[in-house]
Every structure is written in structure tokens, then in C-alpha cells.
Write an enzyme that holds these catalytic residues in place. Structure first.
Site, PDB file in Angstrom:
ATOM      1  CG  ASP A  42      34.419  36.801  29.630  1.00 13.53           C
ATOM      2  OD1 ASP A  42      33.913  36.405  28.572  1.00 13.53           O
ATOM      3  OD2 ASP A  42      33.767  36.940  30.679  1.00 13.53           O
TER       4      ASP A  42
HETATM    5  O1  MRU Z   1      30.499  32.626  32.175  1.00 11.39           O
HETATM    6  P1  MRU Z   1      29.820  33.944  31.914  1.00 11.39           P
HETATM    7  O2  MRU Z   1      28.360  33.821  31.664  1.00 11.39           O
HETATM    8  O3  MRU Z   1      30.158  34.962  32.969  1.00 11.39           O
HETATM    9  O4  MRU Z   1      30.493  34.429  30.564  1.00 11.39           O
HETATM   10  C1  MRU Z   1      30.094  35.645  29.975  1.00 11.39           C
HETATM   11  C2  MRU Z   1      30.648  35.839  28.618  1.00 11.39           C
HETATM   12  O5  MRU Z   1      31.511  35.138  28.155  1.00 11.39           O
HETATM   13  C3  MRU Z   1      30.199  37.045  27.911  1.00 11.39           C
HETATM   14  O6  MRU Z   1      30.085  36.802  26.549  1.00 11.39           O
HETATM   15  C4  MRU Z   1      31.249  38.109  28.188  1.00 11.39           C
HETATM   16  O7  MRU Z   1      31.513  38.165  29.575  1.00 11.39           O
HETATM   17  C5  MRU Z   1      30.844  39.420  27.850  1.00 11.39           C
HETATM   18  S1  MRU Z   1      29.718  40.057  29.047  1.00 11.39           S
HETATM   19  C6  MRU Z   1      29.316  41.622  28.496  1.00 11.39           C
END
Ligand code: MRU
Length: 355
Positions: free
Chosen positions: A245
Site C-alpha cells: 500500500d
Molecule cells: O484494505 P485493503 O483491502 O484496501 O488492503 C489492500 C492490501 O493491503 C493489498 O494487499 C494491497 O493494497 C495491494 S493491492 C494491489
């Protein structure tokens, strides 16, 4: 057919409501910035790249659907909307980064002597639309680089990959990041199996990654997060590949809660640990992972299942949605569209290659 988290044509944006998956596939219309913000905040759409794409496309749609004003007023609207969209979720950097880049573009456009309301709209919308195509292109490059790197180190003809959370078509404009690497290995005929974690407490792995893997007919096994160490010990895992992220200057990486313990377990078992993300997930304005804001989410995600309370009433809850994996635990490298790099070299490589 590949899953689509986002359906866009000029003037119309629909997102697949991920809260309803895997039981129901329902696309919802996003009519403008407010609806885009809401869909991201409620996690109808989630995943770092998809958040940015939906946020920016919601602005493109509102501009196209007849937003009135001269170019100065439209520019003010665009800048305020971008600032607002950044507030939807705090940890993934992609929306903030896109907002910064688009704000610079808006400021430059409106200063053009021949700029009109129509040319301003057209140029900004086209610029935003370019993000969709770029994300898919970048993900395919990530897939190719990652697969090649993993295979160059593999001791077996076919590899077994462990992944966490959802990083596939549902989390991006298409193809996926860590799941893109898995897709590439599969299309090369070099993937034996994927282990995907449930990803408690929000279950992105069980609900979304499992759904994508079954949809693509990729051999896959779901495990609870608490099973990762024993899976590494007993299941012949060749590599762990996760998304990101936010990747900061020293290579520390924020990703879905549970990633940190996966990296520790991988180090213990001598299993290569990769992070796969587009360069749009990099934030070199922050020096170390300690500076990243971690989103905390409602207690009900832990205490309830499908609206039914399962935890003892009265218990306190801590529910951080992300954790930081220190760069020293990203043992095999960070895979971006530019290649596979050591976490501490990534900043220099990206700056050199893109300047
Ligand atoms: O809370 P989320 O579902 O938005 O978190 C997503 C993640 O942590 C993913 O592993 C990360 O964003 C990579 S998305 C290609």
C-alpha cells in the site's frame, strides 16, 4: 473472462461492489466525486491502485457529465475534489500520489493562455483515463519481472507461491500485482499451486483472492493466517509474494495486516519474500515505515461475523488494517514495472530510470 473491478467508458463509471462478493456480482454506478469517495470509504472498492483509479475516474465522470463553469472554476473544483478524495482512506499512497500529480497538471493546464473550459475538461479527463491503461500495463510488467526472478532462483520446475490479502484484478485496474506474478507463472506453465491466506479480519483472501483464483482455474488452497508457518514448513513453498500500500524511501513497506508476521516466518524458513507493486505505490517523501499512518478500522470487523457477535461482550479491540514490513525482511526484492530491486536501492533505481 477476467474479472473487472472497474467498468469505465467516458461519462460512466461502475464498480463491482466487493462487499457482496463472492455471493453476488453487482456493479454500482459512480456518478461523481462524492459517490467515488463513499465507495472507497465503505470498501466497495479497495486495494491501493484501484482506490486511486476509482477516485480519479469519479472526478472524470463528474467533469464529463456537464460540470459547469469557466476553466478557473473547473480547476478549483478539480483541486478541491482531489484533496477530498485523498481523505477517503489514509494508508495506501496511490490516491494521494495521483492527486499530487493531477493537481500539478491542473495548475499547468489552467495557466495555458489558450485554455478554455472545454479544453481543460478534455485534457484532464484524457489524463485520468491514461491511468487505467498504465496500471494494467505496469501490472503485466510486474508479472513478467516477478515470474522471471522467482524462476531464476527456483529449485524445482514448478513453483508453489504463498500470498496474502487481495492484489488481483479486483485491487487494481486489471491483472493484479502479486496476483499478476502468480498469473504470469501460471501462464508460463510453471506454477504448481498457490496458498492464499484468509486475511483476517476482513477476509480479502477468503472472499476475493480465492474467488479470483477459482475464476481463473488456478490451483489454489485457502489457509487461515495462523497456518502460514506450518505451511512454510510442510508445503514446499518456493516464495512468498505480497502487494504493498506504500513503499517508503528506505524500502519499508505498508501492506495488509499480517504481512509482517509472514515476512518473519519466511525469514525463519529461508523462503524468499517479495513485495510486488507499481511505482505509484512508492512514497519517497517518507524516510521510514514508522512515518506511515496506519488505518484503524471498526471493532465489529473482529467481534462480529456477518453481523452476528462472536466475541465476548465487553472485550476491548485493536484493529489496525495494515502493518509495516521492515526492508530487512523483504529478502528477495521489490518487484515493480521496472524490474526486481533490493528494497534499499529501489529509490535510486526509480529516480534514475524515470528521470
Ligand atoms: O484494505 P485493503 O483491502 O484496501 O488492503 C489492500 C492490501 O493491503 C493489498 O494487499 C494491497 O493494497 C495491494 S493491492 C494491489
Amino acid at each position: 473472462m477476467t474479472l473487472e473491478a472497474v467498468r469505465y467508458r467516458r461519462g460512466s463509471l461502475q464498480v463491482l461492489n466487493q462487499l457482496l462478493l463472492p455471493q453476488r456480482s453487482v456493479y454500482e454506478e459512480i456518478s461523481g466525486v462524492q459517490a467515488g469517495w463513499q465507495a472507497i470509504r465503505e470498501m466497495k472498492v479497495r486495494g491501493a491502485p484501484a482506490i486511486a483509479i476509482v477516485g480519479c475516474l469519479s472526478l472524470a465522470v463528474e467533469l464529463h457529465q456537464g460540470k459547469k463553469g469557466d476553466e478557473g472554476e473547473l480547476a478549483t473544483f478539480a483541486l478541491e475534489s482531489l484533496d477530498y478524495l485523498v481523505t477517503s482512506r489514509p494508508t495506501a499512497v496511490n490516491m494521494a500520489r495521483a492527486a499530487r500529480e493531477l493537481s500539478d497538471f491542473v495548475t499547468g493546464e489552467v495557466r495555458q493562455p489558450d485554455s478554455t473550459a472545454e479544453s481543460f475538461k478534455e485534457n484532464l479527463i484524457s489524463r485520468i483515463e491514461g491511468m487505467l491503461e498504465k496500471d494494467i500495463r505496469d501490472n503485466k510488467s510486474i508479472g513478467n519481472h516477478g515470474a522471471k526472478h522467482i524462476l531464476s532462483k527456483a529449485k524445482t520446475d514448478k513453483v508453489i507461491i504463498l500470498t496474502h490479502c487481495n492484489t488481483g484484478s479486483l485491487a487494481t485496474a486489471g491483472y493484479g500485482t502479486a496476483l499478476g506474478v502468480i498469473r504470469s507463472l501460471w501462464s508460463l506453465g510453471r506454477l504448481e499451486r498457490v496458498y492464499c491466506t484468509e486475511t483476517r479480519p476482513y477476509n480479502q483472501g477468503a472472499r476475493l483472492t480465492a474467488y479470483e483464483l477459482v475464476h481463473e482455474k488456478i490451483p489454489a488452497t485457502l489457509i487461515a493466517d495462523s497456518m502460514v508457518s506450518v505451511a512454510m514448513k510442510e508445503k514446499g513453498i518456493s516464495a512468498v509474494v505480497v502487494g504493498a500500500d506504500r513503499i517508503v524511501a528506505n524500502g519499508d513497506t505498508a501492506n495488509k495486516i499480517g504481512t509482517y508476521q509472514l515476512a518473519i516466518a519466511a525469514r525463519h524458513h529461508g523462503i524468499p519474500f517479495y513485495v510486488a507493486a507499481p511505482s505509484t505505490s512508492c512514497d519517497f517523501t517518507l524516510e521510514s515505515g514508522e512515518q506511515i499512518t496506519i488505518e484503524e478500522r471498526p471493532a465489529e470487523e473482529l467481534t462480529d461475523i456477518n453481523g452476528l457477535r462472536v466475541a465476548a461482550p465487553g472485550i476491548d479491540v485493536w484493529n489496525p488494517a495494515f502493518d509495516i514490513t521492515p526492508h530487512s525482511l523483504i529478502t528477495a526484492g521489490i518487484i515493480t514495472e521496472l524490474g526486481v530491486h533490493d528494497p534499499q536501492e529501489l529509490r535510486k533505481v526509480l529516480i534514475d530510470k524515470t528521470s
